[in-house]
Design an enzyme around this catalytic site. Structure first.
Site, short mmCIF file in Angstrom:
data_model
loop_
_atom_site.label_atom_id
_atom_site.label_comp_id
_atom_site.label_asym_id
_atom_site.label_seq_id
_atom_site.Cartn_x
_atom_site.Cartn_y
_atom_site.Cartn_z
N ILE A 272 0.65 -1.10 -0.08
CA ILE A 272 -0.22 -0.13 0.27
C ILE A 272 1.21 1.11 -0.18
O ILE A 272 0.59 2.37 0.75
CB ILE A 272 -0.97 -0.25 1.27
CG1 ILE A 272 -0.57 0.38 2.91
CG2 ILE A 272 -2.22 -1.26 0.90
CD1 ILE A 272 -0.96 0.43 3.76
N GLY A 279 5.55 -2.25 -12.37
CA GLY A 279 6.61 -2.73 -13.72
C GLY A 279 7.21 -3.99 -13.01
O GLY A 279 6.17 -4.66 -12.81
N CYS A 282 6.39 -9.60 -14.16
CA CYS A 282 5.05 -10.67 -12.95
C CYS A 282 3.59 -9.60 -13.47
O CYS A 282 2.99 -9.70 -14.48
CB CYS A 282 5.14 -11.36 -11.80
SG CYS A 282 6.29 -12.05 -12.30
#
Length: 463
Positions: A272, A279, A282
């Site tokens: 958070i 980026g 995955c």
């Protein structure tokens, strides 16, 4: 055990090295002859903390073997890992051509029972496609292969296909592999569950000692679990970036908001932290792939599409702050950039926020002076030599003659810089911080214009 790993990239090499560290014998197969030769010489193609000494130690001890000979690899192990890439296709869906090519290779050379393990991140239904490929190739060979599996409802089979997704974090992949949160094993209906369970438990026994981390399920659920995990984390990031964008408009400090909601145990503090967008290899790819899977079955995945849209927009924030500060006149300006990789402890620049920023700056005629502890060679490989990109030897060297400083990656050695040096070297005392490393009040006291994500001068109350 004897294990074969096809595809010695990020996932395959880490998995192979950690399995060898546990005492297994591992044969690593890749079509890239140059990569294999470099690995034999101790040259590791990726930067991942702890990986290089692990590979060197176990290669020298004979537990790791590197080859381009597919037939040798197939013959070597009963368990055959497929760890090749699944790059996004033109429409964002995962391209399975490399996975299915390995499946065909295994079927072409196998002469005894094999458990084929999908380690690559693959769409739901891939295990069945791999099984169909193997079966078709065996039929074309007219191969008669003795099966080690017990009689099942589907009869005796000379192979099984298992989904065993990886959950590795770049920068902590070795540690994650050695001490996994969970080991998901997906078994196809009709395959010999008893035999597969026995083999996979033996394979992962060294990593499953303190408590049982192994979760057995059907293959399709295992395949979806991988995508669901990454998409959930991506959703948390985009949600927090959305909150930061709102904070900027209403005059709130997103860092205070983060502390306020993170203290709720139902939410927690992980993932958070607002920033300049996610980026890597995955999250962007997996969100896109699951969207395409949903589209393919006629389901409109509104949340996932919003996650992707927010992330694309977030990568424009750093350029927007600079444009605002310089009154839309960035032509000829030189921007110092700290951090090129998409996150610390890796040299991976895939989908990195730095790339979006640099390309936007170049499009308006600005120059970049950049430094990263690990990703300089990768940046050079991607962009080559160009007059508007200068890769500097230190973070301090980027400042000389620069008009502003932008922080794209939260490397530890960026957290406590010499602010007096920064102020004296920059033509304009301004920092654009894509990772919220500093306190806006401290920056104000030092006479530095400070733009951050949902903090500092980025906050302009409109209500």
């Amino acid at each position: 055990m004897k294990i074969t790993v096809f595809g010695i990239g990020y996932v395959g090499l880490v998995q192979a090295a950690v399995l060898a560290d546990a005492g297994h014998q591992v044969c690593c197969v890749d079509v890239d002859a140059q990569k294999i030769e470099k690995l034999k010489q101790g040259s590791i193609p990726i930067y991942e903390p702890g990986l290089t000494p692990l590979v060197k130690e176990h290669y020298e001890a004979g537990l790791l073997h590197f080859t381009t000979d597919a037939a040798e690899g197939v013959k070597f192990g009963e368990v055959q890992f497929i760890a090749v890439g699944t790059p996004p296709d033109e429409d964002g869906s995962a391209d399975l051509k490399y996975v299915l090519a390995v499946a065909n290779t295994i079927a072409t050379h196998m002469d005894d029972y094999k458990i084929v393990v999908d380690k690559s991140t693959v769409p739901v239904g891939t295990a069945d496609k791999v099984a169909n490929t193997i079966a078709a190739t065996l039929a074309a060979r007219d191969a008669v292969i003795a099966s080690a599996a017990k009689q099942s409802s589907a009869g005796t089979q000379p192979f099984a296909v298992v989904s065993n997704p990886e959950f590795l974090k770049e920068g902590a992949a070795v540690a994650d592999c050695m001490s996994p949160d969970r080991i998901v094993i997906g078994i196809r209906p009709g395959d010999d569950e008893e035999h597969i369970t026995k083999v996979m438990r033996e394979l992962y026994a060294p990593f499953n000692r303190n408590h049982d981390r192994m979760i057995f399920m059907d293959a399709r659920s295992a395949e979806l679990t991988k995508y669901a995990a990454n998409c959930m984390l991506a959703t948390k990031i985009s949600f927090m970036n959305e909150m930061a964008n709102i904070a900027e408009q209403v005059g709130a400090d997103i860092e205070n908001v983060r502390k306020g909601i993170g203290s709720d145990t139902r939410i927690g503090y992980q993932f958070i932290y607002p920033g300049a967008g996610y980026g890597g290899s995955c999250f962007p790819k997996d969100v896109q792939a699951l969207i395409r899977t949903a589209d393919g079955i006629g389901y409109n995945s509104q949340i996932l599409k919003a996650v992707e849209a927010v992330n694309y927009r977030q990568k424009e924030k750093l350029f927007g702050y600079l444009n605002h500060y310089f009154n839309n006149d960035l032509a000829g300006k030189t921007i110092a950039l700290w951090g090129l990789s998409f996150k610390p402890k890796t040299d991976d620049m895939r989908e990195a926020s730095s790339r979006a920023l640099m390309e936007a700056l170049w499009s308006v005629g600005a120059n970049v002076q950049a430094y990263d502890p690990e990703a300089m060679e990768e940046c050079q490989r991607i962009y080559g030599s160009r007059d508007d990109l200068h890769l500097m030897g230190t973070k301090e060297a980027t400042l000389k003659g620069a008009d502003a400083l932008v922080i794209c990656t939260e490397w530890p050695n960026f957290r406590a810089p010499d602010f007096d040096l920064i102020k004296s070297q920059l033509s304009n005392p301004v920092i654009v911080d894509g990772r919220n490393l500093f306190d806006p009040q401290v920056m104000q006291g030092k006479g530095i214009a400070y733009y951050a994500i949902g903090r500092g001068l980025s906050v302009e109350p409109k209500i």
